[in-house]
Design a protein around this motif. Sequence first.
Motif, PDB file in Angstrom:
ATOM      1  N   ARG A  34       0.855  -1.242   0.061  1.00  0.00           N
ATOM      2  CA  ARG A  34      -0.077   0.008   0.149  1.00  0.00           C
ATOM      3  C   ARG A  34       1.003   1.126   0.082  1.00  0.00           C
ATOM      4  O   ARG A  34       0.566   2.243   0.981  1.00  0.00           O
ATOM      5  N   VAL A  35       1.629   1.258  -0.895  1.00  0.00           N
ATOM      6  CA  VAL A  35       2.802   2.484  -1.098  1.00  0.00           C
ATOM      7  C   VAL A  35       2.752   2.781  -2.493  1.00  0.00           C
ATOM      8  O   VAL A  35       2.574   2.190  -3.480  1.00  0.00           O
ATOM      9  N   GLY A  36       3.342   3.949  -2.797  1.00  0.00           N
ATOM     10  CA  GLY A  36       3.336   4.351  -4.007  1.00  0.00           C
ATOM     11  C   GLY A  36       4.827   4.378  -4.918  1.00  0.00           C
ATOM     12  O   GLY A  36       4.758   4.650  -6.140  1.00  0.00           O
ATOM     13  N   ALA A  37       5.644   3.805  -4.249  1.00  0.00           N
ATOM     14  CA  ALA A  37       7.082   3.806  -4.662  1.00  0.00           C
ATOM     15  C   ALA A  37       7.945   2.899  -3.779  1.00  0.00           C
ATOM     16  O   ALA A  37       7.740   2.662  -2.560  1.00  0.00           O
ATOM     17  N   LEU A  38       8.831   2.489  -4.689  1.00  0.00           N
ATOM     18  CA  LEU A  38       9.789   1.451  -3.870  1.00  0.00           C
ATOM     19  C   LEU A  38      11.043   1.818  -4.229  1.00  0.00           C
ATOM     20  O   LEU A  38      11.458   2.165  -5.400  1.00  0.00           O
ATOM     21  N   VAL A  39      12.231   1.460  -3.377  1.00  0.00           N
ATOM     22  CA  VAL A  39      13.642   1.918  -3.848  1.00  0.00           C
ATOM     23  C   VAL A  39      14.060   0.511  -4.257  1.00  0.00           C
ATOM     24  O   VAL A  39      13.892  -0.498  -3.787  1.00  0.00           O
ATOM     25  N   VAL A  40      14.794   0.734  -5.533  1.00  0.00           N
ATOM     26  CA  VAL A  40      15.661  -0.355  -5.986  1.00  0.00           C
ATOM     27  C   VAL A  40      16.960  -0.466  -5.479  1.00  0.00           C
ATOM     28  O   VAL A  40      17.654   0.383  -5.440  1.00  0.00           O
ATOM     29  N   SER A  41      17.097  -1.731  -4.743  1.00  0.00           N
ATOM     30  CA  SER A  41      18.277  -2.000  -3.926  1.00  0.00           C
ATOM     31  C   SER A  41      18.464  -3.516  -3.899  1.00  0.00           C
ATOM     32  O   SER A  41      17.718  -4.115  -3.894  1.00  0.00           O
ATOM     33  N   VAL A  51      11.459   3.524  -8.210  1.00  0.00           N
ATOM     34  CA  VAL A  51      10.447   3.282  -9.133  1.00  0.00           C
ATOM     35  C   VAL A  51       8.931   3.279  -8.459  1.00  0.00           C
ATOM     36  O   VAL A  51       8.684   3.015  -7.502  1.00  0.00           O
ATOM     37  N   SER A  52       8.222   4.216  -9.201  1.00  0.00           N
ATOM     38  CA  SER A  52       6.768   4.475  -8.748  1.00  0.00           C
ATOM     39  C   SER A  52       5.811   4.136  -9.629  1.00  0.00           C
ATOM     40  O   SER A  52       5.924   3.528 -10.643  1.00  0.00           O
ATOM     41  N   ARG A 100       9.968  17.668  -8.796  1.00  0.00           N
ATOM     42  CA  ARG A 100       8.554  16.832  -9.209  1.00  0.00           C
ATOM     43  C   ARG A 100       8.505  15.357  -8.711  1.00  0.00           C
ATOM     44  O   ARG A 100       8.275  14.588  -9.809  1.00  0.00           O
ATOM     45  N   VAL A 101       8.965  15.307  -7.372  1.00  0.00           N
ATOM     46  CA  VAL A 101       9.087  13.813  -6.922  1.00  0.00           C
ATOM     47  C   VAL A 101       8.123  13.935  -5.786  1.00  0.00           C
ATOM     48  O   VAL A 101       7.791  14.916  -5.008  1.00  0.00           O
ATOM     49  N   ARG A 102       7.689  12.688  -5.408  1.00  0.00           N
ATOM     50  CA  ARG A 102       6.754  12.278  -4.151  1.00  0.00           C
ATOM     51  C   ARG A 102       7.338  11.554  -3.278  1.00  0.00           C
ATOM     52  O   ARG A 102       6.933  11.553  -2.232  1.00  0.00           O
ATOM     53  N   HIS A 103       8.680  11.134  -3.428  1.00  0.00           N
ATOM     54  CA  HIS A 103       9.141  10.126  -2.700  1.00  0.00           C
ATOM     55  C   HIS A 103      10.782  10.634  -2.356  1.00  0.00           C
ATOM     56  O   HIS A 103      11.300  10.731  -3.476  1.00  0.00           O
ATOM     57  N   LEU A 115      12.604   6.717   4.315  1.00  0.00           N
ATOM     58  CA  LEU A 115      12.046   7.117   3.099  1.00  0.00           C
ATOM     59  C   LEU A 115      11.155   8.315   3.740  1.00  0.00           C
ATOM     60  O   LEU A 115      10.162   8.024   4.414  1.00  0.00           O
ATOM     61  N   VAL A 116      10.951   9.128   2.873  1.00  0.00           N
ATOM     62  CA  VAL A 116       9.688  10.250   3.430  1.00  0.00           C
ATOM     63  C   VAL A 116       9.082  10.545   1.948  1.00  0.00           C
ATOM     64  O   VAL A 116       9.616  10.526   0.908  1.00  0.00           O
ATOM     65  N   SER A 117       7.633  10.411   2.196  1.00  0.00           N
ATOM     66  CA  SER A 117       6.727  10.782   1.044  1.00  0.00           C
ATOM     67  C   SER A 117       6.062  12.163   1.138  1.00  0.00           C
ATOM     68  O   SER A 117       6.175  12.735   2.315  1.00  0.00           O
TER      69      SER A 117
END
Length: 143
Positions: A34-41, A51-52, A100-103, A115-117
Motif C-alpha cells: 500500500r505504497v506509491g514507490a519502492l527503492v530499487v536496491s 520506481v513509482s 517533481r517527486v513524491r518520495h 524514506l519520506v513521502s
Amino acid sequence: MLVSSMLSAKGGTVGTIRPDTSVRQLCDKLKAMRVGALVVSEDGERILGIVSERDVVRAIAASGADVLDRGVTEIMTADVVTCSPGDAIGDLMIMMTENRVRHLPVTENGRMVGLVSIGDVVKYRVDELEHEAEAMQQYIKTG
C-alpha cells in the motif's frame, strides 16, 4: 522540524525491490505494501534507483502491457533525489516541488536510513497547523 524527527515518529522502514524483479511483481508489491514507490536496491542500503506508480503508468502508456514482463531497471529513475536526516521539512517541500517527486530516500553516510513521502510531509504540516491553531486559541482565552 528535521527529517530525523519525522523518521523517529514514522519509523525508518523502507520498501525496497531487487533490480532483477519484473514490473508485474513490482505492481504486486506496491499493492501489498500500500505504497506509491519502492527503492530499487540489492542490499536495502545502497540505492540503485526508485520506481513509482507513475513510472509504471508511463511505461505502459509508451510500450503497452508487455512492459509488465520487463525488469524494473528499465522503468526506474536512476538519478534519485535524496535528503538527509538533518534536512528541514521546509527544504523537503522545496526539493519535492522543484524535482517533481513524491518520495525522497533519506541517506546518511552513503547508506539509506529511511524514506519520506509527500504524504508524510502533508501530515507533518497538518499537525503543525493544528498545534498552532490550538496555541492561538489558548492564547486568546487566557489573554
